[in-house]
Design a protein around this motif. Structure first.
Motif, PDB file in Angstrom:
ATOM      1  N   ALA A   1       0.830  -1.198   0.000  1.00  0.00           N
ATOM      2  CA  ALA A   1       0.000   0.000   0.000  1.00  0.00           C
ATOM      3  C   ALA A   1       0.865   1.250   0.000  1.00  0.00           C
ATOM      4  N   SER A   2       0.254   2.355  -0.381  1.00  0.00           N
ATOM      5  CA  SER A   2       0.938   3.644  -0.421  1.00  0.00           C
ATOM      6  C   SER A   2       1.244   4.157   0.976  1.00  0.00           C
ATOM      7  N   SER A   3       0.428   3.768   1.961  1.00  0.00           N
ATOM      8  CA  SER A   3       0.639   4.186   3.348  1.00  0.00           C
ATOM      9  C   SER A   3      -0.181   3.284   4.261  1.00  0.00           C
ATOM     10  N   GLY A   4       0.068   3.405   5.562  1.00  0.00           N
ATOM     11  CA  GLY A   4      -0.658   2.601   6.545  1.00  0.00           C
ATOM     12  C   GLY A   4       0.135   2.518   7.821  1.00  0.00           C
ATOM     13  N   SER A   5      -0.507   2.773   8.954  1.00  0.00           N
ATOM     14  CA  SER A   5       0.177   2.777  10.242  1.00  0.00           C
ATOM     15  C   SER A   5       0.299   1.352  10.787  1.00  0.00           C
ATOM     16  N   GLU A   6       0.975   1.204  11.905  1.00  0.00           N
ATOM     17  CA  GLU A   6       1.271  -0.102  12.456  1.00  0.00           C
ATOM     18  C   GLU A   6       0.002  -0.922  12.708  1.00  0.00           C
ATOM     19  N   GLY A   7      -1.016  -0.308  13.228  1.00  0.00           N
ATOM     20  CA  GLY A   7      -2.235  -1.042  13.533  1.00  0.00           C
ATOM     21  C   GLY A   7      -3.147  -1.259  12.345  1.00  0.00           C
ATOM     22  N   TYR A   8      -2.827  -0.628  11.231  1.00  0.00           N
ATOM     23  CA  TYR A   8      -3.695  -0.692  10.049  1.00  0.00           C
ATOM     24  C   TYR A   8      -2.891  -1.010   8.791  1.00  0.00           C
ATOM     25  N   ARG A   9      -2.008  -1.996   8.909  1.00  0.00           N
ATOM     26  CA  ARG A   9      -1.138  -2.364   7.805  1.00  0.00           C
ATOM     27  C   ARG A   9      -1.944  -2.967   6.654  1.00  0.00           C
TER      28      ARG A   9
END
Length: 299
Positions: free
Chosen positions: A180-188
């Protein structure tokens, strides 16, 4: 093979929130659409073991006309098959019999019309309509054959119509590699293909954003389901690629206002990578997806 009793009614429920992509790329939007309720045997090539006359040949069982029929000679066994043109996931078969019907018969499938596999068998057929449900058997085939073992009358086998209805291909995205282009640790990104509706991918709060699945090898794709969280995409593109570098647009969804999108393709496409490219968010948040399901069979 365990014998089964055919049903006498065909019930294929329409699906909600459907985007139907035509062969020319035009996207039609439906609140409800029975995408699996079309007879894919209509006017397809066919063959049979015998006929009573040239006016009762096998094509008359695939012409969508209850005033014509296929009729065999007065002996057992007899058979009739349809060539669907390419391997297709199969859900249901409906046989519309004339009075001269089959009491005991097998439903068989093949990909070369030489080697046949029996996938359903009965000794209690012969109603005016027999509905055969093989939707849970994960069957994909190009040829479908009714192989009659025993008649109900002294006459032959006679079918007004031999109908075949498709099944949805299996979901091949679960557990595959995803980026993905982005995504935080909890929402990989991998949360979107983990098979669990309690986790999700979430992007940064900007446009554009994207997420793609690497299927590992080429598949023929006939549908994509997107289960959005409330932060859904208003405008987005479904894209394909063989190398995850050069992307080709398959279809564009605009003005989406649903958290559940079912995208079906009239003409399946072959690819290894499938990407959702988000152009416009519906809210101030990012793009957030519970699950992406990609339906297909190996090319």
């Amino acid at each position: 093979l365990k014998e089964e009793t055919p049903a006498n009614t065909l019930n294929i429920n329409p699906l909600k929130n459907v985007y139907y992509v035509k062969q020319d790329g035009v996207v039609d939007k439906y609140d409800e659409y029975n995408v699996l309720g079309r007879n894919i045997a209509f006017h397809k090539k066919s063959a049979c073991s015998s006929v009573q006359s040239k006016y009762q040949d096998s094509p008359y069982a695939f012409d969508n006309n209850l005033g014509t029929r296929w009729a065999s000679l007065f002996s057992d066994p007899q058979w009739i098959y349809v060539n669907l043109g390419e391997p297709v996931p199969i859900g249901y078969i409906r046989l519309r019999w004339q009075m001269a019907s089959g009491r005991s018969y097998d439903m068989q499938v093949s990909n070369d019309a030489k080697k046949w596999k029996t996938v359903w068998r009965t000794s209690s057929g012969g109603g005016s309509v027999d509905v055969i449900d093989i939707s849970k058997k994960n069957i994909t085939a190009q040829y479908v054959r009714m192989y009659g073992r025993k008649r109900t009358t002294q006459w032959g086998y006679s079918l007004f119509e031999f109908e075949v209805y498709p099944n949805l291909s299996p979901n091949i995205a679960t557990g595959k590699k995803v980026f993905a282009s982005s995504g935080s640790e909890g929402y990989r990104a991998e949360k979107a293909v983990d098979g669990y509706m309690g986790t999700r991918w979430g992007s940064e709060y900007s446009d554009p954003q994207w997420v793609y699945v690497d299927l590992g090898t080429a598949y023929k794709i006939d549908a994509v389901d997107i289960m959005w969280e409330y932060a859904y995409g208003s405008d987005y593109i479904i894209q394909r690629s063989d190398d995850a570098k050069n992307w080709i647009d398959v279809c564009e969804i605009t003005d989406n206002n649903r958290v559940e999108n079912h995208i079906y393709f009239e003409r399946p496409f072959v690819t290894r990578h499938v990407r959702l490219y988000g152009k416009k968010r519906a809210a101030d948040w990012g793009y957030s997806i519970w699950e992406i399901n990609i339906h297909g069979i190996k090319d």
